[in-house]
Design an enzyme around this catalytic site. Structure first.
Site, PDB file in Angstrom:
ATOM      1  N   ARG A 225      -0.013  -0.181  21.256  1.00 43.43           N
ATOM      2  CA  ARG A 225       1.002  -0.925  22.002  1.00 43.43           C
ATOM      3  C   ARG A 225       2.369  -0.277  21.816  1.00 43.43           C
ATOM      4  NH1 ARG A 225       1.662  -7.015  20.068  1.00 43.43           N
ATOM      5  NH2 ARG A 225       2.112  -5.892  18.133  1.00 43.43           N
ATOM      6  N   THR A 226       2.729   0.025  20.573  1.00 44.48           N
ATOM      7  CA  THR A 226       3.993   0.704  20.292  1.00 44.48           C
ATOM      8  C   THR A 226       3.696   2.196  20.247  1.00 44.48           C
ATOM      9  OG1 THR A 226       4.553  -1.198  18.934  1.00 44.48           O
ATOM     10  CG2 THR A 226       5.969   0.738  18.700  1.00 44.48           C
TER      11      THR A 226
ATOM     12  N   GLY B  56      -1.827   0.996  13.054  1.00 40.50           N
ATOM     13  CA  GLY B  56      -1.259   0.413  11.837  1.00 40.50           C
ATOM     14  C   GLY B  56      -1.821   1.115  10.611  1.00 40.50           C
ATOM     15  N   GLY B  57      -1.776   0.410   9.480  1.00 36.41           N
ATOM     16  CA  GLY B  57      -2.213   0.992   8.208  1.00 36.41           C
ATOM     17  C   GLY B  57      -3.687   1.364   8.221  1.00 36.41           C
TER      18      GLY B  57
ATOM     19  N   LYS C  32       0.804  -1.226   0.000  1.00 34.25           N
ATOM     20  CA  LYS C  32       0.000   0.000   0.000  1.00 34.25           C
ATOM     21  C   LYS C  32       0.841   1.282   0.000  1.00 34.25           C
ATOM     22  CE  LYS C  32      -4.306  -1.574   2.046  1.00 34.25           C
ATOM     23  NZ  LYS C  32      -5.329  -1.329   3.059  1.00 34.25           N
TER      24      LYS C  32
ATOM     25  N   ILE D 183     -13.007  -3.125  13.292  1.00 33.23           N
ATOM     26  CA  ILE D 183     -12.785  -3.357  11.859  1.00 33.23           C
ATOM     27  C   ILE D 183     -12.595  -4.843  11.556  1.00 33.23           C
ATOM     28  CG2 ILE D 183     -11.805  -1.043  11.545  1.00 33.23           C
ATOM     29  CD1 ILE D 183      -9.096  -2.507  10.942  1.00 33.23           C
TER      30      ILE D 183
ATOM     31  N   GLY E 222     -17.110  -5.076  11.339  1.00 33.75           N
ATOM     32  CA  GLY E 222     -16.137  -4.739  10.304  1.00 33.75           C
ATOM     33  C   GLY E 222     -16.594  -4.973   8.871  1.00 33.75           C
TER      34      GLY E 222
ATOM     35  N   ASN F 227      -4.998   2.131  -1.724  1.00 38.69           N
ATOM     36  CA  ASN F 227      -5.609   0.806  -1.890  1.00 38.69           C
ATOM     37  C   ASN F 227      -6.370   0.672  -3.208  1.00 38.69           C
ATOM     38  OD1 ASN F 227      -8.011   2.246  -1.349  1.00 38.69           O
ATOM     39  ND2 ASN F 227      -8.947   0.441  -0.430  1.00 38.69           N
TER      40      ASN F 227
HETATM   41  P1  ATR Z   1      -3.588  -3.059   9.579  1.00 40.94           P
HETATM   42  O1  ATR Z   1      -3.160  -2.762   8.186  1.00 40.94           O
HETATM   43  O2  ATR Z   1      -4.776  -3.995   9.657  1.00 40.94           O
HETATM   44  O3  ATR Z   1      -3.801  -1.827  10.387  1.00 40.94           O
HETATM   45  P2  ATR Z   1      -1.030  -3.421  10.842  1.00 40.94           P
HETATM   46  O4  ATR Z   1      -0.519  -2.252  10.097  1.00 40.94           O
HETATM   47  O5  ATR Z   1      -0.179  -4.641  10.948  1.00 40.94           O
HETATM   48  O6  ATR Z   1      -2.407  -3.928  10.261  1.00 40.94           O
HETATM   49  O7  ATR Z   1      -1.412  -2.915  12.337  1.00 40.94           O
HETATM   50  C1  ATR Z   1      -1.856  -3.770  13.337  1.00 40.94           C
HETATM   51  C2  ATR Z   1      -2.154  -2.953  14.602  1.00 40.94           C
HETATM   52  O8  ATR Z   1      -2.620  -3.853  15.610  1.00 40.94           O
HETATM   53  C3  ATR Z   1      -0.934  -2.254  15.190  1.00 40.94           C
HETATM   54  O9  ATR Z   1      -1.360  -1.056  15.786  1.00 40.94           O
HETATM   55  C4  ATR Z   1      -0.461  -3.258  16.253  1.00 40.94           C
HETATM   56  O10 ATR Z   1       0.260  -2.671  17.321  1.00 40.94           O
HETATM   57  P3  ATR Z   1       1.850  -2.369  17.176  1.00 40.94           P
HETATM   58  O11 ATR Z   1       1.957  -1.103  16.367  1.00 40.94           O
HETATM   59  O12 ATR Z   1       2.324  -2.208  18.562  1.00 40.94           O
HETATM   60  O13 ATR Z   1       2.443  -3.566  16.464  1.00 40.94           O
HETATM   61  C5  ATR Z   1      -1.779  -3.754  16.768  1.00 40.94           C
HETATM   62  N1  ATR Z   1      -1.669  -5.094  17.368  1.00 40.94           N
HETATM   63  C6  ATR Z   1      -1.581  -6.280  16.735  1.00 40.94           C
HETATM   64  N2  ATR Z   1      -1.504  -7.296  17.613  1.00 40.94           N
HETATM   65  C7  ATR Z   1      -1.541  -6.730  18.846  1.00 40.94           C
HETATM   66  C8  ATR Z   1      -1.500  -7.241  20.187  1.00 40.94           C
HETATM   67  N3  ATR Z   1      -1.418  -8.557  20.440  1.00 40.94           N
HETATM   68  N4  ATR Z   1      -1.564  -6.351  21.207  1.00 40.94           N
HETATM   69  C9  ATR Z   1      -1.669  -5.021  20.979  1.00 40.94           C
HETATM   70  N5  ATR Z   1      -1.704  -4.492  19.743  1.00 40.94           N
HETATM   71  C10 ATR Z   1      -1.644  -5.313  18.688  1.00 40.94           C
END
Ligand code: ATR
Length: 290
Positions: free
Chosen positions: A158-159, A135-136, A72, A229, A252, A93
């Site tokens: 989380r991050t 995330g995205g 993307k 979602i 979602g 997208n």
């Molecule tokens: P998408 O395109 O669906 O948004 P992505 O870019 O991989 O997918 O983002 C996933 C999101 O879910 C991120 O915000 C991720 O947190 P991190 O940025 O800390 O990685 C969050 N996420 C996924 N698994 C998680 C978990 N077990 N606990 C907390 N956050 C989680």
């Protein structure tokens, strides 16, 4: 209609992996319903081959493209033009071919907002929104919500550095619209009660981790609208808990349908029958292999 023929227009989804994508069944169902000589198919392509594959496909009888993970963002450097909100989101997208030029759009955020406004029967303007995950998907949703006049967008991830980066990007375009909330009970509990809408954009609650909640259930309250979602399962644990205490909930599926409907409109100029899209996806998700 007998197809494909040399006149058949191609809509291609570029991504990797694409094993579980539901977009082909959704778009091909609509092409058939509307008797359009078009076909949608998924093409798994590695990052290394993206440029060659994309360049070759643009010389074919293309209707347009969808792009998904992990391309993307990388696809943007291969495009001639980009829509301004999509540039602010930083991820594409949907691609149209306009007078031989490729133009990138992002229909994820618009698709999400349409789903929310249809289900809740109210506008997102002036609302305070709390987003879990950065995330995205969160990026498209948050930037689009800001563009629609949301009063405040709280980001919790989380991050935390990713939340800070997204918040800064939003505030560059929409001044003071966004803040970061640390992912701990007291700060979340101080901010959430003032919010109108909670959105889970993390994969927590998605099959095969359907027993997980993205936040502490005690933070939910009646009067908060809750959207997820995740569409597999359709009713996540978060939505189940929210439903139980009387929150309005949005699953979602709507985002998936409306992002597809908006891409379809961009490629063809035609508004697709969204009820048909909902129906075909519901039947696939309900099937044993869905
Ligand atoms: P998408 O395109 O669906 O948004 P992505 O870019 O991989 O997918 O983002 C996933 C999101 O879910 C991120 O915000 C991720 O947190 P991190 O940025 O800390 O990685 C969050 N996420 C996924 N698994 C998680 C978990 N077990 N606990 C907390 N956050 C989680």
């Amino acid at each position: 209609m007998q197809y494909p023929t040399v006149h058949t227009k191609l809509a291609v989804l570029l991504g990797n992996p694409l094993e579980h994508t539901l977009s082909p069944v959704m778009h091909n169902h609509v092409f058939k319903k509307l008797d359009m000589d078009c076909i949608y198919f998924p093409v798994e392509v590695t990052a290394e081959n993206l440029k060659t594959v994309f360049s070759g496909l643009t010389r074919m009888n293309m209707l347009g493209f969808n792009v998904t993970m992990p391309h993307k963002m990388n696809i943007i450097s291969l495009l001639d033009d980009i829509d301004p909100l999509t540039a602010a989101i930083g991820a594409v997208n949907t691609i149209c071919l306009e007078r031989g030029r490729t133009k990138g759009y992002n229909t994820d955020g618009e698709g999400f907002v349409t789903a929310i406004e249809q289900d809740l029967k109210q506008s997102v303007a002036q609302k305070k929104v709390f987003i879990l995950g950065c995330g995205g998907a969160a990026r498209s949703i948050a930037m689009t919500l800001a563009s629609k006049g949301c009063e405040k967008i709280f980001l919790c991830n989380r991050t935390i550095s990713k939340a800070e980066a997204l918040s800064a990007d939003i505030n560059k375009v929409f001044e003071d619209c966004s803040s970061v909330v640390p992912r701990e009970l007291p700060p979340m509990g101080e901010v959430l009660p003032a919010c109108d809408l909670l959105i889970n954009t993390t994969s927590i609650g998605m099959h095969p981790y359907a027993d997980n909640m993205p936040l502490d259930e005690s933070l939910l309250f009646k009067g908060l609208a809750v959207a997820d979602i995740v569409y597999n399962p359709l009713e996540t644990l978060l939505l189940k808990a929210a439903n139980k205490i009387g929150c309005s909930v949005v699953n979602g599926l709507g985002m998936l349908v409306y992002q597809g409907a908006k891409a379809f409109k961009l490629w063809t100029g035609v508004d697709p029958p969204v009820h048909e899209m909902f129906e075909v996806l519901q039947s696939v998700i309900a099937s044993p292999h869905g």
